[in-house]
Motif scaffolding. Structure first.
Motif, PDB file in Angstrom:
ATOM      1  N   MET A  45       0.824  -1.184   0.000  1.00 38.14           N
ATOM      2  CA  MET A  45       0.000   0.000   0.000  1.00 38.14           C
ATOM      3  C   MET A  45       0.868   1.247   0.000  1.00 38.14           C
ATOM      4  N   LYS A  46       2.009   1.204   0.721  1.00 38.55           N
ATOM      5  CA  LYS A  46       2.897   2.358   0.755  1.00 38.55           C
ATOM      6  C   LYS A  46       3.513   2.605  -0.626  1.00 38.55           C
ATOM      7  N   LYS A  47       3.782   1.542  -1.359  1.00 39.02           N
ATOM      8  CA  LYS A  47       4.378   1.688  -2.679  1.00 39.02           C
ATOM      9  C   LYS A  47       3.397   2.372  -3.636  1.00 39.02           C
ATOM     10  N   ILE A  48       2.128   1.990  -3.560  1.00 37.09           N
ATOM     11  CA  ILE A  48       1.123   2.607  -4.429  1.00 37.09           C
ATOM     12  C   ILE A  48       0.961   4.079  -4.080  1.00 37.09           C
ATOM     13  N   ALA A  49       0.970   4.404  -2.803  1.00 39.52           N
ATOM     14  CA  ALA A  49       0.841   5.793  -2.370  1.00 39.52           C
ATOM     15  C   ALA A  49       2.065   6.597  -2.797  1.00 39.52           C
ATOM     16  N   THR A  50       3.231   6.022  -2.716  1.00 40.17           N
ATOM     17  CA  THR A  50       4.462   6.701  -3.130  1.00 40.17           C
ATOM     18  C   THR A  50       4.464   6.928  -4.638  1.00 40.17           C
ATOM     19  N   ILE A  51       4.056   5.945  -5.396  1.00 35.79           N
ATOM     20  CA  ILE A  51       4.004   6.078  -6.852  1.00 35.79           C
ATOM     21  C   ILE A  51       2.980   7.138  -7.239  1.00 35.79           C
ATOM     22  N   ALA A  52       1.830   7.148  -6.576  1.00 40.53           N
ATOM     23  CA  ALA A  52       0.800   8.144  -6.859  1.00 40.53           C
ATOM     24  C   ALA A  52       1.297   9.544  -6.516  1.00 40.53           C
ATOM     25  N   LEU A  53       1.997   9.681  -5.409  1.00 43.85           N
ATOM     26  CA  LEU A  53       2.542  10.981  -5.000  1.00 43.85           C
ATOM     27  C   LEU A  53       3.594  11.460  -5.997  1.00 43.85           C
ATOM     28  N   VAL A  54       4.474  10.609  -6.444  1.00 43.66           N
ATOM     29  CA  VAL A  54       5.511  10.977  -7.414  1.00 43.66           C
ATOM     30  C   VAL A  54       4.876  11.326  -8.749  1.00 43.66           C
ATOM     31  N   ALA A  55       3.873  10.589  -9.157  1.00 38.80           N
ATOM     32  CA  ALA A  55       3.203  10.856 -10.423  1.00 38.80           C
ATOM     33  C   ALA A  55       2.479  12.195 -10.379  1.00 38.80           C
ATOM     34  N   SER A  56       1.835  12.501  -9.269  1.00 37.79           N
ATOM     35  CA  SER A  56       1.110  13.764  -9.169  1.00 37.79           C
ATOM     36  C   SER A  56       2.073  14.953  -9.083  1.00 37.79           C
ATOM     37  N   LEU A  57       3.190  14.788  -8.443  1.00 35.06           N
ATOM     38  CA  LEU A  57       4.168  15.881  -8.365  1.00 35.06           C
ATOM     39  C   LEU A  57       4.854  16.123  -9.707  1.00 35.06           C
ATOM     40  N   SER A  58       5.153  15.062 -10.428  1.00 31.62           N
ATOM     41  CA  SER A  58       5.805  15.242 -11.725  1.00 31.62           C
ATOM     42  C   SER A  58       4.833  15.777 -12.771  1.00 31.62           C
ATOM     43  N   ALA A  59       3.564  15.469 -12.655  1.00 31.78           N
ATOM     44  CA  ALA A  59       2.573  15.966 -13.609  1.00 31.78           C
ATOM     45  C   ALA A  59       2.310  17.450 -13.395  1.00 31.78           C
ATOM     46  N   SER A  60       2.359  17.928 -12.165  1.00 27.18           N
ATOM     47  CA  SER A  60       2.069  19.333 -11.901  1.00 27.18           C
ATOM     48  C   SER A  60       3.239  20.231 -12.320  1.00 27.18           C
ATOM     49  N   THR A  61       4.447  19.706 -12.303  1.00 26.02           N
ATOM     50  CA  THR A  61       5.585  20.535 -12.699  1.00 26.02           C
ATOM     51  C   THR A  61       5.676  20.705 -14.209  1.00 26.02           C
ATOM     52  N   ALA A  62       4.961  19.893 -14.958  1.00 28.77           N
ATOM     53  CA  ALA A  62       4.992  20.017 -16.406  1.00 28.77           C
ATOM     54  C   ALA A  62       4.315  21.306 -16.857  1.00 28.77           C
ATOM     55  N   PHE A  63       3.373  21.815 -16.078  1.00 30.51           N
ATOM     56  CA  PHE A  63       2.649  23.029 -16.427  1.00 30.51           C
ATOM     57  C   PHE A  63       3.037  24.203 -15.534  1.00 30.51           C
TER      58      PHE A  63
END
Length: 61
Positions: free
Chosen positions: A1-19
């Motif tokens: 569960m921690k891995k999924i939360a970490t992946i989701a957090l990294v994905a959301s942070l990298s997606a927001s920096t694109a814009f």
């Protein structure tokens, strides 16, 4: 569960920096259009015709 939360957090942070910078319209410089001036004899045509008319009128007397 921690891995999924970490992946989701990294994905959301990298997606927001694109814009992060936002969209700016590209600046396109317009190339100037140079119109070639044509060499016209219309400005000298009327005085020459007038001179010819005066010469014909003077020679007929």
């Amino acid at each position: 569960m921690k891995k999924i939360a970490t992946i989701a957090l990294v994905a959301s942070l990298s997606a927001s920096t694109a814009f992060a910078g936002g969209y700016t319209a590209p600046v396109v410089d317009a190339t100037p259009v140079v119109a070639e001036s044509s060499s016209s004899n219309a400005g000298i045509l009327i005085p020459v015709l007038l001179l010819v008319g005066v010469a014909v009128a003077a020679s007929s007397n």
